[in-house]
Design a protein around this motif. Structure first.
Motif, short mmCIF file in Angstrom:
data_model
loop_
_atom_site.label_atom_id
_atom_site.label_comp_id
_atom_site.label_asym_id
_atom_site.label_seq_id
_atom_site.Cartn_x
_atom_site.Cartn_y
_atom_site.Cartn_z
N GLU A 86 49.78 62.21 45.44
CA GLU A 86 48.39 61.87 45.74
C GLU A 86 48.05 62.25 47.19
O GLU A 86 46.95 62.72 47.47
CB GLU A 86 48.13 60.38 45.50
CG GLU A 86 48.13 59.98 44.04
CD GLU A 86 47.13 60.77 43.21
OE1 GLU A 86 45.98 60.96 43.64
OE2 GLU A 86 47.51 61.21 42.10
N SER A 90 45.23 64.94 48.35
CA SER A 90 44.19 64.58 49.31
C SER A 90 44.16 65.59 50.47
O SER A 90 43.07 66.00 50.93
CB SER A 90 44.45 63.17 49.85
OG SER A 90 43.52 62.83 50.83
N THR A 94 41.05 67.95 51.44
CA THR A 94 40.49 67.93 52.80
C THR A 94 40.49 69.34 53.39
O THR A 94 39.49 69.77 53.99
CB THR A 94 41.30 66.99 53.71
OG1 THR A 94 41.27 65.67 53.16
CG2 THR A 94 40.75 66.97 55.11
#
Length: 106
Positions: A86, A90, A94
């Motif tokens: 995860e 992320s 980003t």
């Protein structure tokens, strides 16, 4: 003439003890009692069978404890890996957003 049970013959005692241990390992303690017999042809061999039963039950308990411990460790590691995945997702998201929506270009 005296009759002997087949379990009290010298070579048969060991075979019955082994059969009892195997039955216990496969079917549980109830089956071992059925194979070993309710009567006592030879107290010493009954003691041997009971010792074997106790040993197998102790070993089974130990294995069960070890399996439970390993299961807990595997669950913990799986959760850690999931958290890391995860985090990487992320970071990729980003990075993609900071590049104006284009892929990072690996």
């Amino acid at each position: 003439m005296e009759e002997q049970s087949s379990r009290s013959e010298p070579g048969a005692r060991r075979a019955w003890s082994i059969a009892a241990v195997l039955a216990i390992a496969v079917f549980g303690a109830g089956a071992g009692v059925a194979v070993a017999g309710c009567g006592s042809d030879d107290n010493n061999s009954s003691g041997d069978v009971n010792s074997a039963i106790d040993s197998i039950q102790s070993q089974a308990s130990s294995v069960q404890s070890q399996v439970s411990s390993v299961s807990t460790q595997v669950q913990s590691q799986a959760q850690s890996i999931s958290t890391q995945v995860e985090s990487v997702k992320s970071q990729v998201q980003t990075q993609t957003q900071s590049n104006g929506g284009s892929s990072p270009g690996y």
